[in-house]
Design a protein around this motif. Structure first.
Motif, PDB file in Angstrom:
ATOM      1  N   UNK A  37      12.613 -19.040  17.160  1.00  0.00           N
ATOM      2  CA  UNK A  37      13.930 -19.430  16.669  1.00  0.00           C
ATOM      3  C   UNK A  37      14.055 -19.561  15.163  1.00  0.00           C
ATOM      4  N   UNK A  38      12.939 -19.595  14.452  1.00  0.00           N
ATOM      5  CA  UNK A  38      13.048 -19.685  12.998  1.00  0.00           C
ATOM      6  C   UNK A  38      13.601 -18.383  12.433  1.00  0.00           C
ATOM      7  N   UNK A  39      14.430 -18.475  11.407  1.00  0.00           N
ATOM      8  CA  UNK A  39      15.109 -17.321  10.846  1.00  0.00           C
ATOM      9  C   UNK A  39      14.398 -16.824   9.595  1.00  0.00           C
ATOM     10  N   UNK A  40      14.574 -15.547   9.313  1.00  0.00           N
ATOM     11  CA  UNK A  40      14.099 -15.020   8.049  1.00  0.00           C
ATOM     12  C   UNK A  40      14.912 -15.664   6.940  1.00  0.00           C
ATOM     13  N   UNK A  41      14.279 -16.336   5.975  1.00  0.00           N
ATOM     14  CA  UNK A  41      15.050 -17.011   4.934  1.00  0.00           C
ATOM     15  C   UNK A  41      15.810 -16.008   4.075  1.00  0.00           C
ATOM     16  N   UNK A  42      17.054 -16.333   3.783  1.00  0.00           N
ATOM     17  CA  UNK A  42      17.900 -15.447   2.991  1.00  0.00           C
ATOM     18  C   UNK A  42      18.543 -16.256   1.881  1.00  0.00           C
ATOM     19  N   UNK A  43      18.410 -15.783   0.649  1.00  0.00           N
ATOM     20  CA  UNK A  43      19.080 -16.409  -0.487  1.00  0.00           C
ATOM     21  C   UNK A  43      19.925 -15.370  -1.179  1.00  0.00           C
ATOM     22  N   UNK A  44      21.045 -15.814  -1.738  1.00  0.00           N
ATOM     23  CA  UNK A  44      21.969 -14.910  -2.397  1.00  0.00           C
ATOM     24  C   UNK A  44      22.037 -15.251  -3.880  1.00  0.00           C
ATOM     25  N   UNK A  45      21.487 -14.383  -4.744  1.00  0.00           N
ATOM     26  CA  UNK A  45      21.608 -14.621  -6.179  1.00  0.00           C
ATOM     27  C   UNK A  45      23.067 -14.732  -6.586  1.00  0.00           C
ATOM     28  N   UNK A  46      23.305 -15.391  -7.715  1.00  0.00           N
ATOM     29  CA  UNK A  46      24.683 -15.603  -8.158  1.00  0.00           C
ATOM     30  C   UNK A  46      25.438 -14.297  -8.311  1.00  0.00           C
ATOM     31  N   UNK A 221      20.220  -9.250   3.262  1.00  0.00           N
ATOM     32  CA  UNK A 221      21.351 -10.081   2.839  1.00  0.00           C
ATOM     33  C   UNK A 221      22.646  -9.654   3.523  1.00  0.00           C
ATOM     34  N   UNK A 222      22.867  -8.346   3.566  1.00  0.00           N
ATOM     35  CA  UNK A 222      24.122  -7.862   4.151  1.00  0.00           C
ATOM     36  C   UNK A 222      24.171  -8.160   5.651  1.00  0.00           C
ATOM     37  N   UNK A 223      23.095  -7.904   6.363  1.00  0.00           N
ATOM     38  CA  UNK A 223      23.069  -8.204   7.800  1.00  0.00           C
ATOM     39  C   UNK A 223      23.269  -9.691   8.049  1.00  0.00           C
ATOM     40  N   UNK A 229      19.531 -13.139  11.288  1.00  0.00           N
ATOM     41  CA  UNK A 229      18.416 -12.194  11.253  1.00  0.00           C
ATOM     42  C   UNK A 229      17.145 -12.927  11.656  1.00  0.00           C
ATOM     43  N   UNK A 230      16.471 -12.442  12.711  1.00  0.00           N
ATOM     44  CA  UNK A 230      15.271 -13.105  13.199  1.00  0.00           C
ATOM     45  C   UNK A 230      14.029 -12.245  13.052  1.00  0.00           C
TER      46      UNK A 230
END
Length: 249
Positions: A37-46, A221-223, A229-230
């Motif tokens: 259940x843990x997700x792939x970490x996703x960060x969005x730059x400014x 990021x887009x998905x 996203x797992x």
């Protein structure tokens, strides 16, 4: 790419070096279910957050040039030369999770869907001439014309689109269709731009049928704007194929 739960391992498939999916379906702990259940970490730059609010770049780096008038790709002459491992991945997922049905959007000649996922209930979606080909080649199977989608009451355990999203001038059209079909999992694959073109590429894609191509970070990021996203992996380094496994929200 983000670090996944299990290390990637090399496999040989159709005489090609393939980077196997890094989270395998045989869990190290038999008591656990797949996916973790843990997700792939996703960060969005400014810079992405600003540009995504305009809805114009699909998380691709600033300065990238898309192709908005692309050629139609006729897949009727292909069998399993491309993305075979994506269908193997889908089959392993369905077996492990005891899924029963799959909808393949952009199924091409239908060969991979029928030969690798034929033990399940299948439905394929295409446009002519591929639509006409699959109906005549596999009349016992279920096929839909793109303009019929999504049909009322349509659902499946898995919805997949293997190297399809890069053909859409607005990929949101494809993702909206997928979101309109109730499912447990979604599998998407697409070329990894940095692998096939290099990090200095700013488009348009070399393939005249492609509107745009994403690198791994951009595609994740887009998905992630549309799904949870797992899993995310390079499934074929030689062909430059990346894959995301997602859960609908």
């Amino acid at each position: 790419m983000a670090t996944l739960l299990h290390p990637a391992k090399l496999a040989t498939m159709n005489n090609m070096a393939v980077v196997a999916v890094s989270r395998r379906f045989s869990s190290r702990d038999p008591g656990k279910t797949f996916p973790n259940p843990s997700m792939v970490p996703v960060t969005f730059p400014k810079c992405y957050r600003r540009r995504m609010s305009k809805g114009c770049d699909y998380c691709i780096k600033p300065g990238y040039r898309s192709r908005l008038e692309n050629e139609h790709h006729d897949d009727t002459g292909f069998r399993d030369e491309w993305q075979r491992e994506v269908y193997v991945y889908a089959a392993e997922l369905m077996q492990h999770e005891r899924l029963a049905s799959v909808i393949d959007i952009g199924c091409g000649s239908g060969f991979k869907l029928v030969s690798l996922l034929g033990e399940f209930e299948t439905a394929g979606v295409e446009v002519p001439p591929a639509y006409d080909l699959v109906r005549s080649t596999y009349p016992e199977r279920t096929w839909f014309h793109w303009t019929e989608m999504p049909k009322p009451g349509m659902r499946a355990d898995l919805v997949m689109a293997s190297d399809v999203i890069e053909h859409f001038p607005d990929p949101g059209d494809l993702l909206a269709m997928i979101q309109a079909i109730p499912s447990r999992y979604v599998v998407l694959s697409t070329p990894e731009r940095d692998l096939i073109r290099g990090k200095s590429d700013f488009g348009p894609p070399e393939n005249p049928a492609h509107c745009r191509e994403w690198n791994s970070d951009e595609f994740r990021r887009y998905a992630s704007l549309h799904f949870d996203v797992i899993d995310h992996a390079i499934t074929n380094r030689e062909q430059g194929t990346q894959l995301v496994l997602c859960r609908p929200r």
